[in-house]
Design a protein around this motif. Structure first.
Motif, mmCIF file in Angstrom:
data_model
loop_
_atom_site.group_PDB
_atom_site.id
_atom_site.type_symbol
_atom_site.label_atom_id
_atom_site.label_comp_id
_atom_site.label_asym_id
_atom_site.label_seq_id
_atom_site.Cartn_x
_atom_site.Cartn_y
_atom_site.Cartn_z
ATOM 1 N N UNK A 137 0.831 -1.235 0.173
ATOM 2 C CA UNK A 137 0.001 -0.026 -0.150
ATOM 3 C C UNK A 137 0.880 1.396 -0.028
ATOM 4 N N UNK A 138 0.336 2.265 -0.550
ATOM 5 C CA UNK A 138 1.207 3.572 -0.792
ATOM 6 C C UNK A 138 0.980 4.251 0.827
ATOM 7 N N UNK A 139 2.164 5.419 0.934
ATOM 8 C CA UNK A 139 2.022 6.231 2.055
ATOM 9 C C UNK A 139 1.888 5.615 3.343
ATOM 10 N N UNK A 140 2.616 4.580 3.690
ATOM 11 C CA UNK A 140 2.754 3.855 4.484
ATOM 12 C C UNK A 140 3.849 4.580 5.749
ATOM 13 N N UNK A 141 3.561 4.655 6.844
ATOM 14 C CA UNK A 141 4.575 5.143 7.778
ATOM 15 C C UNK A 141 5.614 4.038 8.087
ATOM 16 N N UNK A 142 6.607 4.273 9.318
ATOM 17 C CA UNK A 142 7.661 3.372 9.556
ATOM 18 C C UNK A 142 6.956 2.117 10.043
ATOM 19 N N UNK A 143 7.619 1.041 10.267
ATOM 20 C CA UNK A 143 7.183 -0.189 10.982
ATOM 21 C C UNK A 143 6.705 0.163 12.484
ATOM 22 N N UNK A 144 5.667 -0.339 12.640
ATOM 23 C CA UNK A 144 5.006 -0.090 14.150
ATOM 24 C C UNK A 144 4.041 1.100 14.107
ATOM 25 N N UNK A 145 4.381 2.044 13.351
ATOM 26 C CA UNK A 145 3.511 3.248 13.271
ATOM 27 C C UNK A 145 1.867 2.981 13.034
ATOM 28 N N UNK A 146 1.360 3.827 13.437
ATOM 29 C CA UNK A 146 -0.349 3.288 13.039
ATOM 30 C C UNK A 146 -0.461 3.788 11.512
ATOM 31 N N UNK A 147 -1.423 2.910 10.945
ATOM 32 C CA UNK A 147 -1.359 3.136 9.289
ATOM 33 C C UNK A 147 -3.120 2.956 9.184
#
Length: 590
Positions: free
Chosen positions: A565-575
């Motif tokens: 998916x596009x516009x994803x934050x860093x691992x563990x952050x809320x998406x």
């Protein structure tokens, strides 16, 4: 043959289903005062619960010996309806008509006074699934009665009826059975704030201890609640089970970049003293003795040594370094030793990747051998391991009803399809059950159980197949029939089209301790582009191209699009966008 490498996702356990029925039959202890020889005083209590679905159910039975110590036992009871018990764990079940008899297993026959054990089984029924109400243990009714040998010199003094509780030192075969699972309020609040999120915000999920800072959660670290804080929250919820992901090895995740760790390849001593030792010390606090603490041990590590540390496609220099220096095996053996020694209420489950990673003959047995060699280095050896987990933070379908390993198209096995590429397994359940047997053959105890992370492998929605394809073309048949809708089984990051999977439940199938949510739904797998260290990336996490939706792949995913998916934050952050997709595509539907 291309050895796929799917990233293993983390899953969190959940509480028993709200619809679960329970009944307890309590036996009163009787103390006998005699001027002569001691007289045996049998007594017992039984707590029976059943989770029903459709025409099936899972029964969990806690047995407590309230009398004198025993060396073997037989539990008997009768059903009122047409329930039929099937495969059991913790004992051997036979049924004649409505009468059920369960005889102890080799490891749990001896029960001291006050000691408790658990047995369970899967069954079928129609009509009403009423709980049994009367039980006997070794012929003695578990209803407050005792059966002392008559003697005129004995004067009975009846004590008040008390429900026996598990004694210190009790270590259960399946910690999930009969437990109330901890719901992380930090995750729950984020889920409930999303449209429709209240449908799953009460589900239990695991807590990730992925840095040293996660243990104490100091200000500015990006962590809201410390390890002690979570355990205190669990006590406040009256939870009896909490799950934690142990995830901070030196040179962590050597075949990916989105979740590389804070410790360098040689920092094994810091891993021991600054990470594992503090976790073990907190978990050993007697304050938390009532909580079954499940540790999910080092995701992605040993599987990477199996598939990504050689000269085959997809191997990396970082993985070869970790194989050569031995710090993955050394670190895991140390973690198993210290965490299991923290108390009888701690449980270790080692990561076992998933079917799209270890399902080939060339990986399957070697992986089990490596896991056993590592566990045997621990103080306590294989006894420090309660089981293994598959599909952590991944997307592999639990079951593939229309693509079985024995399926053929025009006489050609589906194993020859591009999707399977000669893999021996098509889904996680068959892989987990078969790999459990392989692990036992490699030297692990025969009562180990498997966990499967089902947080994001539902694959519901309009794209979910409802029947097998009628195509005579092998690849068309497989692609149109499979539940797993990924572009390639090697894709692991923020997958487009994924949905919430089976809700957490204990003992859902033979050899499986639980379906659980280790990867909290809505937490990103990695950023879709590089995010510099700062407010949106306080830990300086890396960027992996497999999280970029424009990436056309590598050897591990057959040079296919990443499906991310596009516009994803860093691992563990809320998406948020991913969470909403997971809700929309949930299966079973919410």
């Amino acid at each position: 043959m291309n050895k796929l490498r799917e990233r293993v996702g983390r899953l969190r356990p959940q509480r028993l289903l709200a619809g679960a029925a329970a009944v307890a039959v309590v036996g009163a202890g009787v103390s006998l005062i005699s001027s002569g020889a001691a007289v045996a005083a049998p007594g017992c209590s039984v707590a029976y619960s059943a989770n029903s679905w459709g025409s099936g159910f899972t029964a969990s039975i806690d047995i407590t010996n309230a009398g004198d110590p025993i060396t073997s036992w037989t539990l008997e009871f009768d059903y009122a309806g047409n329930q039929a018990g099937g495969s059991a764990w913790g004992g051997t079940l036979t049924q004649t008509g409505k009468h059920v008899k369960i005889v102890n297993a080799a490891y749990n026959g001896s029960l001291a006074t006050g000691a408790k054990t658990n047995v369970g089984f899967n069954g079928t029924y129609s009509g009403t699934n009423a709980n049994p109400t009367s039980f006997t243990l070794n012929g003695v009714a578990c209803n407050g009665g005792t059966n002392p040998s008559p003697t005129p010199t004995v004067e009975p003094t009846v004590e008040p009826t008390v429900e026996p509780t598990p004694q210190p030192g009790t270590h259960l075969d399946n910690p999930y059975a009969g437990a109330k699972w901890y719901v992380n309020p930090d995750w729950s609040a984020k889920a409930a704030a999303e449209p429709g999120g209240s449908a799953i915000s009460n589900q239990p999920t695991a807590v990730w201890l992925d840095t040293i800072a996660a243990i104490n959660a100091p200000a500015g670290s990006g962590y809201t609640t410390s390890l002690r804080g979570h355990l205190d929250n669990a006590l406040a919820q009256n939870a009896t089970l909490a799950q934690f992901v142990i995830y901070n090895l030196p040179g962590r995740d050597c075949a990916a970049l989105a979740s590389n760790g804070e410790l360098g390849p040689t920092e094994i001593n810091r891993y021991k003293t600054d990470y594992i030792d503090p976790i073990a010390a907190i978990q050993a606090d007697p304050k938390y003795a009532s909580i079954r603490i499940v540790n999910i041990v080092e995701i992605d590590s040993l599987p990477n040594l199996v598939t990504n540390a050689g000269s085959a496609a997809g191997s990396t220099e970082a993985c070869r370094t970790m194989l050569a220096n031995g710090n993955y095996s050394t670190g895991i053996a140390y973690a198993l030793s210290k965490l299991r020694a923290a108390g009888s209420n701690t449980y270790n489950y080692i990561d076992a990747a998933h079917h799209g990673w270890l399902g080939w003959d060339s990986n399957f047995a070697p992986a089990a051998t490596l896991f056993a060699e590592t566990a045997k280095k621990a103080t306590g050896g294989v006894n420090t391991v309660d089981g293994f987990i598959t599909n952590t933070a991944n997307y592999s379908a639990l079951s593939e009803p229309f693509v079985k390993i024995g399926t053929t198209v025009n006489g050609t096995t589906v194993r020859q399809s591009k999707w399977l590429d000669w893999n021996q397994y098509t889904d996680e359940l068959t892989f987990a059950q078969a790999f459990r047997n392989q692990l036992v053959s490699a030297g692990f105890n025969s009562n180990i159980g498997m966990l499967i992370d089902t947080s994001r492998n539902g694959w519901g929605g309009s794209a979910r197949p409802t029947a097998a394809s009628t195509s005579n073309d092998l690849n068309t048949f497989v692609d149109a029939s499979r539940i797993d809708r990924r572009i390639h089984a090697g894709n692991w990051c923020n997958q487009s089209g994924a949905g919430i999977g089976e809700r957490p439940k204990a003992a859902p199938a033979s050899g499986i301790d639980a379906y659980t949510w280790i990867k909290p739904p809505g937490e990103s797998d990695g950023s879709s582009s590089l995010i510099p260290t700062g407010p949106n990336n306080p830990g300086g996490k890396g960027f992996d191209r497999m999280c970029d939706p424009t990436y056309t792949g590598n050897d591990r995913n057959g040079n296919s699009l990443s499906g991310a998916l596009p516009n994803a934050p860093v691992s563990g952050a809320w998406f948020s966008a991913q969470f909403r997709q997971l809700l929309a595509n949930a299966h079973p539907a919410l």
